[in-house]
Motif scaffolding. Structure first.
Motif, mmCIF file in Angstrom:
data_model
loop_
_atom_site.group_PDB
_atom_site.id
_atom_site.type_symbol
_atom_site.label_atom_id
_atom_site.label_comp_id
_atom_site.label_asym_id
_atom_site.label_seq_id
_atom_site.Cartn_x
_atom_site.Cartn_y
_atom_site.Cartn_z
ATOM 1 N N ASP A 12 0.877 -1.167 0.000
ATOM 2 C CA ASP A 12 0.000 0.000 0.000
ATOM 3 C C ASP A 12 0.919 1.222 0.000
ATOM 4 O O ASP A 12 1.569 1.536 1.012
ATOM 5 N N ASP A 24 1.169 4.313 0.501
ATOM 6 C CA ASP A 24 0.440 5.436 1.114
ATOM 7 C C ASP A 24 1.213 6.746 1.036
ATOM 8 O O ASP A 24 0.614 7.815 0.884
ATOM 9 N N HIS A 39 -6.321 3.051 -4.505
ATOM 10 C CA HIS A 39 -6.277 3.080 -3.030
ATOM 11 C C HIS A 39 -6.793 4.427 -2.518
ATOM 12 O O HIS A 39 -6.189 5.036 -1.645
ATOM 13 N N HIS A 41 -6.428 8.898 0.111
ATOM 14 C CA HIS A 41 -6.478 7.888 1.184
ATOM 15 C C HIS A 41 -7.601 8.279 2.156
ATOM 16 O O HIS A 41 -7.449 8.248 3.387
ATOM 17 N N HIS A 60 3.973 -1.403 3.633
ATOM 18 C CA HIS A 60 3.897 -0.003 3.212
ATOM 19 C C HIS A 60 5.283 0.519 2.825
ATOM 20 O O HIS A 60 6.281 0.166 3.476
HETATM 21 ZN ZN LIG Z 1 -3.275 2.723 2.886
#
Ligand SMILES: [Zn+2]
Length: 288
Positions: free
Chosen positions: A23, A25, A99, A103, A227
């Motif tokens: 992910d 992010d 995603h 976020h 991540h």
């Molecule tokens: Zn995330």
């Protein structure tokens, strides 16, 4: 109640599968958290920049070394701020998925905002890569019936829920299930005083290895989520390499992307459920 679980029909003689998912992010959750006012302190923001500057490249180099594809879920703003990210991942043989745009935390987002974020992200992905993304993972792994209905409308698979440890269908959407304790954030995310100290890499490698072995024994799916800014640190990438090396060496394990498994699942079918509406106890009559 299912008293007779049947083995999942993996393709090509495989008896189990494993996915390495990231992910990506980066700064997106920080931007969402501070969407009304940017704080003066820059430490948390710098910490999150680490993934794009160093961590993600180190992870991708590790995947290249093991010759396995990863699934990378990227918020729209991260793709927009790093225009070479999506094309670079695709060029290296990896899969990209949606995603959120910023976020967005689901409980803080209206249905209309979700739809807007989804459609804006799809447009951006198409503009940057020339192709529509096939999959979605929800920020912080919350979902609603509206979100499932929008994913179905766009023909997207999902990887956000924990209703099984094998692929299944929910509201007509193919679900590649995740699991909190197969996620690096709960063990390694540390943003300073007040957070629990990170766990040791050796302890978590042993834990995930145990889970992967159990899934292989049961013919299941080992789904790992990490991540960019948390697990891109040197010792953690070493952990990930130690974890996946034996999976890659096992010819009975299909180490592949979420998208490949979602496509396979459509051809074999299996468990189908609905995100049923539950009546609150105080609105029920008697013990119905
Ligand atoms: Zn995330």
């Amino acid at each position: 109640m299912n008293w007779n679980p049947t083995p999942y029909p993996w393709p090509d003689g495989y008896r189990a599968a494993a996915c390495f998912t990231v992910d990506v992010d980066a700064t997106a959750p920080w931007l969402w958290q501070h969407r009304d006012k940017i704080p003066s302190g820059i430490a948390a923001l710098e910490h999150r920049q680490y993934g794009m500057r160093q961590g993600l490249a180190r992870m991708v180099a590790m995947l290249d070394r093991l010759n396995i594809p990863g699934s990378f879920f990227v918020p729209g703003i991260v793709a927009k701020d790093n225009p070479d990210l999506l094309p670079g991942l695709i060029e290296r043989g990896h899969e990209i998925g949606l995603h959120g745009f910023y976020h967005e935390i689901v409980s803080e987002t209206s249905d209309a905002q979700f739809t807007d974020a989804l459609e804006t992200s799809i447009e951006l992905f198409v503009a940057q890569t020339g192709a529509r993304p096939a999959g979605f993972r929800s920020p912080a792994w919350e979902m609603t019936p509206h979100m499932l209905s929008e994913l179905r409308r766009h023909g997207l698979w999902d990887s956000s829920l924990m209703g099984h440890d094998l692929p299944y269908q929910i509201d007509g959407v193919t679900e590649l299930p995740v699991r909190w304790d197969n996620d690096d954030a709960i063990f390694f995310k540390f943003l300073g005083a007040g957070d629990r100290p990170p766990r040791s890499e050796a302890e978590i490698c042993a834990r995930w290895t145990h889970e992967a072995r159990a899934q292989i024994r049961d013919g299941g799916l080992f789904m790992l989520t990490v991540h960019d800014w948390i697990s891109g640190r040197a010792a953690r990438v070493e952990l990930l390499s130690d974890l996946f090396e034996p999976l890659c060496a096992d010819e009975t394990v299909w180490v592949t992307t979420c998208g490949e498994i979602a496509r396979h699942h459509l051809s074999v079918g299996g468990l189908e459920v609905t995100s049923q509406t539950v009546t609150p106890i105080n609105e029920r009559t008697g013990h119905e």
